[in-house]
Design an enzyme around this catalytic site. Structure first.
Site, PDB file in Angstrom:
ATOM      1  N   LYS A  41       0.811  -1.197   0.000  1.00 27.18           N
ATOM      2  CA  LYS A  41       0.000   0.000   0.000  1.00 27.18           C
ATOM      3  C   LYS A  41       0.857   1.265   0.000  1.00 27.18           C
ATOM      4  CE  LYS A  41      -3.011  -2.116   3.417  1.00 27.18           C
ATOM      5  NZ  LYS A  41      -3.510  -1.928   4.811  1.00 27.18           N
ATOM      6  N   GLY A  42       2.114   1.132   0.436  1.00 21.54           N
ATOM      7  CA  GLY A  42       2.932   2.310   0.730  1.00 21.54           C
ATOM      8  C   GLY A  42       3.071   3.302  -0.407  1.00 21.54           C
ATOM      9  N   ASP A  99       7.496   3.169  -2.524  1.00 18.64           N
ATOM     10  CA  ASP A  99       7.695   4.302  -1.623  1.00 18.64           C
ATOM     11  C   ASP A  99       9.092   4.288  -1.008  1.00 18.64           C
ATOM     12  OD1 ASP A  99       6.496   1.959  -0.498  1.00 18.64           O
ATOM     13  OD2 ASP A  99       6.420   2.970   1.432  1.00 18.64           O
ATOM     14  N   GLU A 102      14.431  -0.531   1.445  1.00 21.63           N
ATOM     15  CA  GLU A 102      15.200  -0.671   2.691  1.00 21.63           C
ATOM     16  C   GLU A 102      16.084  -1.922   2.626  1.00 21.63           C
ATOM     17  OE1 GLU A 102      12.874   0.920   6.269  1.00 21.63           O
ATOM     18  OE2 GLU A 102      11.321   0.156   4.942  1.00 21.63           O
ATOM     19  N   ASP A 158       3.732   3.750   6.775  1.00 18.51           N
ATOM     20  CA  ASP A 158       2.990   3.526   8.023  1.00 18.51           C
ATOM     21  C   ASP A 158       3.862   3.082   9.189  1.00 18.51           C
ATOM     22  OD1 ASP A 158       3.481   0.898   6.807  1.00 18.51           O
ATOM     23  OD2 ASP A 158       2.181   0.127   8.388  1.00 18.51           O
ATOM     24  N   ARG A 164      -0.215   6.863   7.431  1.00 20.36           N
ATOM     25  CA  ARG A 164      -0.023   6.925   5.972  1.00 20.36           C
ATOM     26  C   ARG A 164      -0.565   8.227   5.405  1.00 20.36           C
ATOM     27  NH1 ARG A 164       1.326   1.652   4.065  1.00 20.36           N
ATOM     28  NH2 ARG A 164       0.357  -0.035   5.229  1.00 20.36           N
TER      29      ARG A 164
HETATM   30  C1  PRP Z   1       7.221  -1.451   2.994  1.00 22.37           C
HETATM   31  C2  PRP Z   1       7.475  -0.488   1.851  1.00 22.37           C
HETATM   32  C3  PRP Z   1       8.230  -1.322   0.864  1.00 22.37           C
HETATM   33  C4  PRP Z   1       9.002  -2.274   1.744  1.00 22.37           C
HETATM   34  C5  PRP Z   1      10.420  -1.809   1.854  1.00 22.37           C
HETATM   35  O1  PRP Z   1       6.112  -2.195   2.666  1.00 22.37           O
HETATM   36  O2  PRP Z   1       6.264  -0.006   1.321  1.00 22.37           O
HETATM   37  O3  PRP Z   1       7.358  -2.065   0.042  1.00 22.37           O
HETATM   38  O4  PRP Z   1       8.384  -2.245   3.048  1.00 22.37           O
HETATM   39  O5  PRP Z   1      11.146  -2.621   2.721  1.00 22.37           O
HETATM   40  P1  PRP Z   1      12.229  -3.692   2.272  1.00 22.37           P
HETATM   41  O6  PRP Z   1      13.136  -3.065   1.240  1.00 22.37           O
HETATM   42  O7  PRP Z   1      12.911  -3.951   3.590  1.00 22.37           O
HETATM   43  O8  PRP Z   1      11.523  -4.901   1.744  1.00 22.37           O
HETATM   44  P2  PRP Z   1       5.300  -3.098   3.690  1.00 22.37           P
HETATM   45  O9  PRP Z   1       5.688  -4.513   3.508  1.00 22.37           O
HETATM   46  O10 PRP Z   1       5.392  -2.505   5.053  1.00 22.37           O
HETATM   47  O11 PRP Z   1       3.810  -2.965   3.161  1.00 22.37           O
HETATM   48  P3  PRP Z   1       2.968  -1.637   2.895  1.00 22.37           P
HETATM   49  O12 PRP Z   1       3.520  -1.044   1.614  1.00 22.37           O
HETATM   50  O13 PRP Z   1       1.588  -2.120   2.753  1.00 22.37           O
HETATM   51  O14 PRP Z   1       3.173  -0.718   4.084  1.00 22.37           O
END
Ligand code: PRP
Length: 177
Positions: A41-42, A99, A102, A158, A164
């Site tokens: 969703k991010g 978004d 990491e 989030d 968000r």
């Molecule tokens: C978050 C963000 C990225 C991912 C980055 O998503 O939106 O997709 O983590 O982290 P990484 O490089 O360590 O994998 P999340 O899984 O929290 O889902 P969301 O987008 O629904 O918040």
């Protein structure tokens, strides 16, 4: 806003960053069949703002819902695809829209999935890049801002599904985690 340690990117910072990214993408995808793949969703707010700055007629958008975090701030490396694409990406110039990058687990998983479906090209655009958190070697082709290893919220991102809707990017105060 006592839940914030600092405001990291203001609405103006964000708008400037997105204008720059949109300009680069517009220049690079002239005459191509651009398909933006937004990772839910991010990326929702970023996608909505970015696509308005992409001045191309040949631009489509699709969504994948991918989740790697389990409630809290630490990514466990397990990536769940909760919703796959609805379309065949063969022949498209696919640009993944994220978004934040990491550990890289999410984008590593998604790029491997999408590569096997034979797009014409496959690139990554991330609003934020946190290189210090990387666990797998993956880099984005378009990066809005490189950020230090801080836990950011807002502008789609989030903490336990909250925050968000903030229109800026902030750092959550430690006592709220
Ligand atoms: C978050 C963000 C990225 C991912 C980055 O998503 O939106 O997709 O983590 O982290 P990484 O490089 O360590 O994998 P999340 O899984 O929290 O889902 P969301 O987008 O629904 O918040």
């Amino acid at each position: 806003m006592d839940f914030l340690e600092e405001i990291f990117l203001t609405q103006q910072d964000i708008a400037e960053t997105i204008k720059k990214l949109g300009g680069e993408i517009t220049r690079d995808y002239q005459g191509k069949d651009l398909l933006l793949v937004s990772i839910l969703k991010g990326s929702i707010i970023f996608l909505a703002d970015l696509m308005k700055e992409i001045k191309l007629n040949n631009c489509e958008v699709e969504f994948m819902y991918v989740s790697s975090y389990v409630g809290t701030k630490n990514s466990g490396g397990k990536v769940n695809v909760l919703k796959d694409l609805n379309t065949d990406i063969k022949g498209y110039d696919v640009l993944i829209v994220e978004d934040i990058l990491e550990s890289g687990y999410t984008l590593n998983h998604v790029t491997n999935m999408l590569k096997s479906r034979n797009p014409k090209s496959l690139k990554i655009c991330t609003f934020l890049d946190k290189p210090q958190a990387r666990k797998v070697p993956i880099e984005a082709d378009y990066v809005g801002k490189v950020i230090p290893d801080k836990f950011v919220i807002g502008y789609g991102m989030d903490y336990n599904e909250k925050y968000r809707n903030l229109p800026f990017v902030g750092v959550l105060d430690g006592k709220y985690k």
